[in-house]
Motif scaffolding. Sequence first.
Motif, mmCIF file in Angstrom:
data_model
loop_
_atom_site.group_PDB
_atom_site.id
_atom_site.type_symbol
_atom_site.label_atom_id
_atom_site.label_comp_id
_atom_site.label_asym_id
_atom_site.label_seq_id
_atom_site.Cartn_x
_atom_site.Cartn_y
_atom_site.Cartn_z
ATOM 1 N N THR A 278 0.811 -1.224 0.000
ATOM 2 C CA THR A 278 0.000 0.000 0.000
ATOM 3 C C THR A 278 0.839 1.265 0.000
ATOM 4 O O THR A 278 0.320 2.356 -0.232
ATOM 5 N N ALA A 279 2.147 1.141 0.288
ATOM 6 C CA ALA A 279 2.997 2.337 0.362
ATOM 7 C C ALA A 279 3.361 2.819 -1.034
ATOM 8 O O ALA A 279 3.394 2.045 -1.995
ATOM 9 N N ASP A 280 3.600 4.139 -1.133
ATOM 10 C CA ASP A 280 3.999 4.734 -2.414
ATOM 11 C C ASP A 280 5.389 4.264 -2.795
ATOM 12 O O ASP A 280 6.284 4.173 -1.947
ATOM 13 N N HIS A 281 5.552 4.007 -4.102
ATOM 14 C CA HIS A 281 6.834 3.526 -4.590
ATOM 15 C C HIS A 281 7.889 4.621 -4.458
ATOM 16 O O HIS A 281 7.675 5.752 -4.882
ATOM 17 N N GLY A 282 8.999 4.298 -3.853
ATOM 18 C CA GLY A 282 10.100 5.236 -3.696
ATOM 19 C C GLY A 282 10.001 6.102 -2.466
ATOM 20 O O GLY A 282 10.891 6.908 -2.207
ATOM 21 N N SER A 283 8.947 5.963 -1.709
ATOM 22 C CA SER A 283 8.808 6.784 -0.508
ATOM 23 C C SER A 283 9.666 6.222 0.619
ATOM 24 O O SER A 283 10.118 5.072 0.588
ATOM 25 N N LYS A 284 9.890 7.065 1.628
ATOM 26 C CA LYS A 284 10.662 6.619 2.788
ATOM 27 C C LYS A 284 9.939 5.513 3.532
ATOM 28 O O LYS A 284 10.565 4.590 4.080
ATOM 29 N N ALA A 285 8.615 5.584 3.557
ATOM 30 C CA ALA A 285 7.847 4.554 4.263
ATOM 31 C C ALA A 285 8.077 3.178 3.645
ATOM 32 O O ALA A 285 8.247 2.172 4.346
ATOM 33 N N GLN A 286 8.087 3.141 2.293
ATOM 34 C CA GLN A 286 8.338 1.858 1.638
ATOM 35 C C GLN A 286 9.739 1.347 1.947
ATOM 36 O O GLN A 286 9.953 0.150 2.159
ATOM 37 N N LYS A 287 10.694 2.275 1.989
ATOM 38 C CA LYS A 287 12.069 1.884 2.292
ATOM 39 C C LYS A 287 12.173 1.318 3.705
ATOM 40 O O LYS A 287 12.811 0.280 3.941
#
Length: 370
Positions: A278-287
């Motif tokens: 569900t996280a945006d691609h390339g966002s810090k949350a995904q990282k």
Amino acid sequence: MLARKSLKTQFIITFVLILTLSLAATAVTYLAALRAFSLLQYKRIYTANHFERQVPQLEETIRQLGAAVLADDAILARLIPSEGFTYQVVDGYGGFLYGTETENIIGSSEELYTRINTTISHEGKFVRVIPLFSGRSLQGAVALVYKLTPYIPRAQDRLWLIPLGYLVILSPFIFIVVFTYIFARRFAKSIGEPVNMLIEASHKVQVQDLDFTIDYQADNELGRLCRAFDEMKEALKKSLLAQWQAQQQHQEIVAALAHDLKTPFTIIQSYAQALLGTADHGSKAQKYLQVIADNARRGGQLVQEMLYAAELEVSQPSIPTGFDLPAFLKDKLEVYRGMGEEKNIYVQLESAPEEELSSVRLDQGKLGRI
């Protein structure tokens, strides 16, 4: 009981018994031999003085014959028995004339005069020198030779009486050897029983079998040794039992801890994977979520290894068995190819011919964990 006494006492008693029984048996043997000799005397055995008792009569006859025997050797041949006697006739100068005794007994006239009417010893035999007179003139002498030993006249009796006599003489040594052998075997048996118990007990200790007792009760060195070994076994049993209990507790704690850690790591990994979707691609949350998922997976692998290590400690060694290794490798190849396709990696299997792999014996469960 002799076997329960101290080794020193056993040795002393055994030594005394050997000597006592040997002396008693020897005494009985000698008494029996004397009794047998008295029964056989003058029948099959002549006494040592048998021939000596015949000397006076022979001497009287020879004196009566006088110098006549010097010229006629047939007279003494008929007179003197061939068994037990030999004789030698000499002239007045001590010179040999004839006779069945060929060794020189009288060498000169002086020696002849000193030895007439006497009994002398000559090379283990006895010699009675009988003078031969012609009137009052000494013409020569007859040397009558005999032995003072028991005599067995019949040859067939010598075949068994002589060996029997030697056997009686050697009987003390024979009895000592026999009784020493008998009591040595008994002594060795009394020592061998506890020694064999100790050897068997040591073998059991070697394989960690401590459920035994040494049933040997004796107030001697071996009894004390067996009791000391039994006490050592009990102390070792308590020590090993405590060690085994501590090891088992450690294994249970490790297994419980690994099991408790596995569940939260699995939950963390599952939620991290769900949030990654569900996280945006390339966002810090995904990282950050990817880091959490990777570490959760790594933690789960470590927990799995802990469980595997605990399983190895508590489980018995497995016995390798034969299985279809080529089929196993093909299944693994398909798994690795599927994993490699996601990252554009091509996996290829290189192995020995299937006929060589078919004879391999391995633990399939452990091989599958690799």
